[in-house]
Write a protein that holds these residues in place. Structure first.
Motif, PDB file in Angstrom:
ATOM      1  N   SER A  25       0.096  -0.290  -2.903  1.00  0.00           N
ATOM      2  CA  SER A  25      -0.825  -0.682  -1.921  1.00  0.00           C
ATOM      3  C   SER A  25      -0.875  -2.152  -1.719  1.00  0.00           C
ATOM      4  N   VAL A  26      -1.517  -2.469  -0.554  1.00  0.00           N
ATOM      5  CA  VAL A  26      -1.756  -3.996  -0.349  1.00  0.00           C
ATOM      6  C   VAL A  26      -2.570  -4.443  -1.803  1.00  0.00           C
ATOM      7  N   ARG A  27      -3.706  -3.787  -1.914  1.00  0.00           N
ATOM      8  CA  ARG A  27      -4.391  -4.102  -3.076  1.00  0.00           C
ATOM      9  C   ARG A  27      -3.668  -4.419  -4.273  1.00  0.00           C
ATOM     10  N   GLN A  28      -3.164  -3.471  -4.496  1.00  0.00           N
ATOM     11  CA  GLN A  28      -2.204  -3.872  -5.790  1.00  0.00           C
ATOM     12  C   GLN A  28      -1.102  -4.803  -5.725  1.00  0.00           C
ATOM     13  N   GLY A  29      -0.433  -4.978  -4.331  1.00  0.00           N
ATOM     14  CA  GLY A  29       0.275  -6.235  -4.315  1.00  0.00           C
ATOM     15  C   GLY A  29      -0.246  -7.361  -4.542  1.00  0.00           C
ATOM     16  N   VAL A  30      -1.465  -7.591  -3.964  1.00  0.00           N
ATOM     17  CA  VAL A  30      -2.472  -8.841  -4.066  1.00  0.00           C
ATOM     18  C   VAL A  30      -2.641  -9.051  -5.637  1.00  0.00           C
ATOM     19  N   LEU A  31      -2.971  -7.907  -6.426  1.00  0.00           N
ATOM     20  CA  LEU A  31      -3.357  -8.047  -7.732  1.00  0.00           C
ATOM     21  C   LEU A  31      -2.183  -8.592  -8.608  1.00  0.00           C
TER      22      LEU A  31
END
Length: 354
Positions: A25-31
């Motif tokens: 997900s985008v959130r995982q990618g940012v993390l």
């Protein structure tokens, strides 16, 4: 007025037929990118310590970093292959499927890291990291617009203007308090930023279609980079001093583990889920980490002009962040046969507001 409406309707129709190929997900990618940036922020400080303890230069430091990181990545690859022989691709297959991206990535990593370490040596940790990571996103924004179709809008103009003014102030305001040759160091930092931009854009282009092979692509990239660095490291002086062998080896191992094997694996995986410019914004964690270490550990002091230039460079990236879209990154056609082969597909990035 009818044409723009049909264009927007066409975009919406195309988006309804597309789906992202990234498993994150985008959130995982940012993390993932944030963890990588934090690890990178410690790399310059460890390299500076290795200069003093090991008595080697930036090229040799980069070589040992790449070699140690490659060893760890190869070990992890063997574990992956033993546990998932059917799903984890071989390095030979990865390189054969995309030889040109692997070669360019390896060369770009070698240039980026070596120039950065040279910048730290000449301009100091804080200035080198801020210039590299402050100008990198501006170069990425321009490159992403030209090669990936990622739009920056009016914020792009403000970012370029802010970044140029910030660089001018930095070049005019630095003195010997941060490093022996700060202007030369800034030049190395700009070269590093160009390499960083190229690697990021290539990773974004390749990772969004083949995120599942991000790890193997990282291994092949570092293998190429290690080979590129070896001849120059031999000319510079390859072997470090071993007056303090345990500490020297610990520094090399850390460089290979945290800011290399771990950070780049997470970074390239994260690029499959976030836009290239978004990744560059999140990577601002790196100069912040480096600045704290530089001031608290190495006693670096920045005058008012340098601080102003630093702020303008960081504002340049924030201008880009203000214009970022939302949602999952870079959809691709689910039925595209090239996806199964891991071949790059030229597909412009779509944004939620397009």
């Amino acid at each position: 007025m009818g044409c723009p409406r049909r264009h927007r309707d066409g975009n919406q129709s195309r988006r309804s037929q597309l789906q992202s190929s990234s498993p994150l997900s985008v959130r995982q990618g940012v993390l993932y990118v944030a963890i990588a940036a934090t690890a990178w922020g410690t790399g310059g400080a460890v390299a500076a310590e290795l200069y003093d303890v090991g008595g080697i230069g930036p090229i040799s430091t980069s070589f040992w970093r790449f070699l140690a990181g490659l060893g760890l990545l190869l070990a992890a690859h063997l574990v992956r292959r033993s546990r998932r022989p059917k799903t984890a691709p071989s390095l030979r297959a990865t390189l054969a499927a995309n030889p040109r991206p692997a070669l360019i990535t390896g060369f770009g990593l070698a240039v980026y890291q070596t120039a950065y370490f040279a910048a730290v040596q000449q301009a100091g940790l804080t200035v080198a990291t801020v210039v590299t990571l402050g100008s990198g996103p501006v170069l990425i924004a321009v490159g992403a617009r030209l090669t990936l179709g990622e739009r920056t809008g009016a914020a792009g103009t403000a970012a370029v203007g802010s970044g140029v003014v910030g660089l001018v102030l930095l070049m005019g305001g630095v003195d010997g308090s941060t490093g022996p040759a700060p202007v030369l160091g800034i030049g190395y930092a700009l070269l590093s930023a160009a390499g960083y931009a190229g690697v990021t854009l290539l990773g974004r282009f390749s990772g969004r279609e083949n995120a599942g092979g991000a790890f193997e692509s990282t291994v092949t990239g570092f293998a190429v980079g290690t080979v590129c660095l070896l001849p120059m490291a031999l000319m510079e002086g390859l072997l470090p001093d071993m007056e303090h062998p345990a500490w020297t080896l610990s520094l090399i191992l850390y460089l290979g583990a945290a800011p290399t094997a771990l950070a780049y694996t997470l970074f390239f995986a994260g690029l499959g889920a976030v836009r290239a410019t978004t990744a560059s914004v999140v990577a601002l964690i790196e100069p912040l980490t480096a600045a704290v270490i530089g001031i608290l550990v190495f006693g670096e002091r920045l005058n008012a002009i340098v601080l102003t230039g630093t702020a303008l460079l960081l504002f340049a990236v924030l201008f880009l962040a203000a214009d970022e879209g939302t949602g999952r990154a870079t959809p691709q056609r689910a039925s595209d046969p090239d996806l199964s082969r891991g071949q790059p597909v030229s597909q412009p990035t779509t944004r939620a507001e397009d």
